[in-house]
Design a protein around this motif. Structure first.
Motif, PDB file in Angstrom:
ATOM      1  N   TYR A  89     -10.716  17.002   1.487  1.00  0.00           N
ATOM      2  CA  TYR A  89     -11.404  16.345   2.487  1.00  0.00           C
ATOM      3  C   TYR A  89     -11.804  17.689   3.341  1.00  0.00           C
ATOM      4  O   TYR A  89     -11.321  18.685   3.055  1.00  0.00           O
ATOM      5  CB  TYR A  89     -10.473  15.859   3.573  1.00  0.00           C
ATOM      6  CG  TYR A  89     -10.060  14.484   2.959  1.00  0.00           C
ATOM      7  CD1 TYR A  89      -8.842  14.328   1.972  1.00  0.00           C
ATOM      8  CD2 TYR A  89     -10.480  13.289   3.437  1.00  0.00           C
ATOM      9  CE1 TYR A  89      -8.360  13.037   1.705  1.00  0.00           C
ATOM     10  CE2 TYR A  89      -9.770  12.070   3.028  1.00  0.00           C
ATOM     11  CZ  TYR A  89      -8.982  12.104   2.046  1.00  0.00           C
ATOM     12  OH  TYR A  89      -8.407  10.899   1.617  1.00  0.00           O
ATOM     13  N   GLY A 112      -4.238   2.066  -2.373  1.00  0.00           N
ATOM     14  CA  GLY A 112      -4.502   2.169  -1.052  1.00  0.00           C
ATOM     15  C   GLY A 112      -3.220   2.199  -0.173  1.00  0.00           C
ATOM     16  O   GLY A 112      -3.099   2.774   0.906  1.00  0.00           O
ATOM     17  N   GLN A 153      -1.000   9.817   1.293  1.00  0.00           N
ATOM     18  CA  GLN A 153      -1.546  10.998   0.836  1.00  0.00           C
ATOM     19  C   GLN A 153      -0.772  12.169   1.571  1.00  0.00           C
ATOM     20  O   GLN A 153      -0.944  12.184   2.914  1.00  0.00           O
ATOM     21  CB  GLN A 153      -3.142  10.975   1.027  1.00  0.00           C
ATOM     22  CG  GLN A 153      -3.651  10.069   0.237  1.00  0.00           C
ATOM     23  CD  GLN A 153      -5.314   9.986   0.341  1.00  0.00           C
ATOM     24  OE1 GLN A 153      -5.756  11.010   0.831  1.00  0.00           O
ATOM     25  NE2 GLN A 153      -5.844   8.724  -0.190  1.00  0.00           N
ATOM     26  N   SER A 186      -5.053  -0.605   4.645  1.00  0.00           N
ATOM     27  CA  SER A 186      -3.853  -0.117   5.020  1.00  0.00           C
ATOM     28  C   SER A 186      -4.245   0.918   6.216  1.00  0.00           C
ATOM     29  O   SER A 186      -5.314   1.491   6.154  1.00  0.00           O
ATOM     30  CB  SER A 186      -3.184   0.784   3.791  1.00  0.00           C
ATOM     31  OG  SER A 186      -2.850  -0.095   2.868  1.00  0.00           O
ATOM     32  N   PHE A 223      -3.126   3.948   8.862  1.00  0.00           N
ATOM     33  CA  PHE A 223      -2.130   5.321   9.164  1.00  0.00           C
ATOM     34  C   PHE A 223      -2.326   5.935  10.371  1.00  0.00           C
ATOM     35  O   PHE A 223      -3.427   6.069  10.874  1.00  0.00           O
ATOM     36  CB  PHE A 223      -2.461   6.293   7.856  1.00  0.00           C
ATOM     37  CG  PHE A 223      -2.328   5.691   6.617  1.00  0.00           C
ATOM     38  CD1 PHE A 223      -3.506   4.952   6.146  1.00  0.00           C
ATOM     39  CD2 PHE A 223      -1.317   5.997   5.774  1.00  0.00           C
ATOM     40  CE1 PHE A 223      -3.336   4.338   4.776  1.00  0.00           C
ATOM     41  CE2 PHE A 223      -1.276   5.523   4.503  1.00  0.00           C
ATOM     42  CZ  PHE A 223      -2.360   4.706   3.943  1.00  0.00           C
ATOM     43  N   TYR A 227      -1.713   9.720  11.269  1.00  0.00           N
ATOM     44  CA  TYR A 227      -1.502  11.145  11.132  1.00  0.00           C
ATOM     45  C   TYR A 227      -1.376  12.279  12.276  1.00  0.00           C
ATOM     46  O   TYR A 227      -2.127  11.969  13.341  1.00  0.00           O
ATOM     47  CB  TYR A 227      -2.368  11.884  10.038  1.00  0.00           C
ATOM     48  CG  TYR A 227      -2.336  11.457   8.644  1.00  0.00           C
ATOM     49  CD1 TYR A 227      -2.560  10.227   8.109  1.00  0.00           C
ATOM     50  CD2 TYR A 227      -1.779  12.265   7.747  1.00  0.00           C
ATOM     51  CE1 TYR A 227      -2.781   9.858   6.876  1.00  0.00           C
ATOM     52  CE2 TYR A 227      -1.360  11.965   6.427  1.00  0.00           C
ATOM     53  CZ  TYR A 227      -2.169  10.665   5.852  1.00  0.00           C
ATOM     54  OH  TYR A 227      -2.019  10.174   4.476  1.00  0.00           O
ATOM     55  N   LEU A 230       1.584  12.693   7.734  1.00  0.00           N
ATOM     56  CA  LEU A 230       2.068  11.418   8.061  1.00  0.00           C
ATOM     57  C   LEU A 230       2.894  10.815   9.150  1.00  0.00           C
ATOM     58  O   LEU A 230       3.925  11.564   8.939  1.00  0.00           O
ATOM     59  CB  LEU A 230       2.098  10.619   6.843  1.00  0.00           C
ATOM     60  CG  LEU A 230       2.391   9.196   7.038  1.00  0.00           C
ATOM     61  CD1 LEU A 230       0.966   8.447   7.027  1.00  0.00           C
ATOM     62  CD2 LEU A 230       3.106   8.555   5.858  1.00  0.00           C
ATOM     63  N   LYS A 285       2.673   4.416   9.025  1.00  0.00           N
ATOM     64  CA  LYS A 285       1.758   3.592   8.363  1.00  0.00           C
ATOM     65  C   LYS A 285       2.056   2.148   8.429  1.00  0.00           C
ATOM     66  O   LYS A 285       3.380   1.761   8.560  1.00  0.00           O
ATOM     67  CB  LYS A 285       1.394   4.180   6.964  1.00  0.00           C
ATOM     68  CG  LYS A 285       2.724   3.769   5.898  1.00  0.00           C
ATOM     69  CD  LYS A 285       2.355   4.171   4.558  1.00  0.00           C
ATOM     70  CE  LYS A 285       3.346   3.795   3.475  1.00  0.00           C
ATOM     71  NZ  LYS A 285       3.052   4.082   2.246  1.00  0.00           N
ATOM     72  N   THR A 331       0.908  -1.558   5.937  1.00  0.00           N
ATOM     73  CA  THR A 331       0.119  -1.932   5.048  1.00  0.00           C
ATOM     74  C   THR A 331      -0.487  -3.427   5.068  1.00  0.00           C
ATOM     75  O   THR A 331      -1.382  -3.849   4.088  1.00  0.00           O
ATOM     76  CB  THR A 331       0.662  -1.586   3.493  1.00  0.00           C
ATOM     77  OG1 THR A 331       2.045  -2.391   3.728  1.00  0.00           O
ATOM     78  CG2 THR A 331       0.826  -0.224   3.438  1.00  0.00           C
ATOM     79  N   PHE A 346      -4.487  11.512  14.325  1.00  0.00           N
ATOM     80  CA  PHE A 346      -5.730  10.911  13.930  1.00  0.00           C
ATOM     81  C   PHE A 346      -5.095   9.364  13.313  1.00  0.00           C
ATOM     82  O   PHE A 346      -4.065   9.453  12.632  1.00  0.00           O
ATOM     83  CB  PHE A 346      -5.836  11.599  12.742  1.00  0.00           C
ATOM     84  CG  PHE A 346      -6.371  12.934  13.000  1.00  0.00           C
ATOM     85  CD1 PHE A 346      -5.772  14.118  13.170  1.00  0.00           C
ATOM     86  CD2 PHE A 346      -8.039  13.248  12.947  1.00  0.00           C
ATOM     87  CE1 PHE A 346      -6.144  15.339  13.421  1.00  0.00           C
ATOM     88  CE2 PHE A 346      -8.551  14.404  13.273  1.00  0.00           C
ATOM     89  CZ  PHE A 346      -7.647  15.612  13.463  1.00  0.00           C
ATOM     90  N   ILE A 402      -7.254   3.264   4.574  1.00  0.00           N
ATOM     91  CA  ILE A 402      -7.803   2.906   3.328  1.00  0.00           C
ATOM     92  C   ILE A 402      -8.083   1.561   3.084  1.00  0.00           C
ATOM     93  O   ILE A 402      -7.461   0.735   3.335  1.00  0.00           O
ATOM     94  CB  ILE A 402      -6.656   3.532   2.141  1.00  0.00           C
ATOM     95  CG1 ILE A 402      -6.230   4.966   2.554  1.00  0.00           C
ATOM     96  CG2 ILE A 402      -7.242   3.295   0.878  1.00  0.00           C
ATOM     97  CD1 ILE A 402      -5.444   5.570   1.689  1.00  0.00           C
ATOM     98  N   LEU A 411      -9.250   8.064   2.214  1.00  0.00           N
ATOM     99  CA  LEU A 411      -9.079   7.676   3.859  1.00  0.00           C
ATOM    100  C   LEU A 411     -10.168   7.959   4.661  1.00  0.00           C
ATOM    101  O   LEU A 411     -10.983   9.111   4.477  1.00  0.00           O
ATOM    102  CB  LEU A 411      -7.822   8.944   4.261  1.00  0.00           C
ATOM    103  CG  LEU A 411      -6.379   8.462   4.079  1.00  0.00           C
ATOM    104  CD1 LEU A 411      -5.670   9.820   4.162  1.00  0.00           C
ATOM    105  CD2 LEU A 411      -5.683   7.587   4.799  1.00  0.00           C
TER     106      LEU A 411
END
Lengths: 117, 112
Positions: free
Chosen positions: A35, A102, A106, B32, B34, B36, B46, B49, B51, B89, B93, B100
């Motif tokens: 990224y 998904g 990450q 999903s 998230f 961050y 992270l 999250k 899902t 942030f 996904i 992402l």
């Protein structure tokens, strides 16, 4: 706790030069990503890599960019001929093999700040 | 297309204040979601999250609930500390995807 590492932390290069940004993903992870974040802008997806090939790439990832997993631990991003607009923070990330697409987290490295002059 | 929108910062708070950072998303299906966090000089970590719809993610006193009806995933913390100063942030996904998509980030500064 295992983590993603990136080298170098900072790189300054001249326009037109080639740069290689290096990443060591978490050892048992199978998916790898790059990224980038241009200063003041959003974090943008560049490319994902699985099983030694690109699984998805964005429109940013043109012919000037390439990725490689040269050995069992490194994952590299090469920019063949840098432009001023390539100046950004580049983040590498990895995730384990997914059971549910998904849903896997990450894990990001600390980034390489690239400045093209 | 898929996108994430979050409130712009900076958000400046006093210690022990309540923090909310709004995040909404646009996507087909059930992505999903998230949060961050990026502390000064560090990479993206992270925070939490979720899902599926109505899931609540939580970590370090932060919470966010996946609201399908409002396509939102707002981040909250009841009592912030100076150490919570960072950029946050929101990201998603999409279903059956693995890249992402990030919001623009919200800088939070907590003063003693």
């Amino acid at each position: 706790e295992p983590e993603v590492t990136q080298t170098p932390s900072h790189q300054v290069t001249q326009m037109g030069q080639e740069v290689i940004l290096r990443c060591v993903p978490i050892s048992n992870h199978l998916y790898f990503y790059w990224y980038r974040q241009i200063l003041g802008q959003k974090v943008e997806f560049l490319v994902s890599f699985y099983n030694n090939e690109i699984s998805e790439k964005s429109e940013i990832f043109d012919d000037q960019f390439s990725v490689e997993r040269p050995d069992g631990s490194n994952f590299t991003l090469k920019i063949r001929s840098t432009k001023l607009e390539d100046s950004a923070m580049y983040f590498c990330a990895s995730s384990p093999h997914h059971r549910g697409v998904g849903k896997e987290t990450q894990y990001f490295g600390p980034g390489t700040r690239l400045l093209v002059l | 297309g898929n996108s994430v929108t979050q409130m712009e910062g900076p958000v400046t708070l006093s210690e022990e204040a309540f923090l909310t950072i709004n995040c909404t998303y646009t996507a087909t299906g059930y992505p999903s979601l998230f949060w961050y966090v990026q502390y000064p000089g560090e990479g993206l970590q992270l925070l939490l999250k979720a899902t599926k719809a109505d899931d609540k993610g939580s970590n370090k006193g932060f919470e966010a609930t996946y609201r399908k009806e409002t396509t939102s995933f707002h981040l909250e913390k009841g009592s912030v500390q100076v150490s919570d100063s960072a950029v946050y942030f929101c990201a998603m996904i999409k279903a059956a995807g693995n890249k992402l998509t990030f919001g623009g980030g919200t800088r939070v500064l907590v003063k003693p």
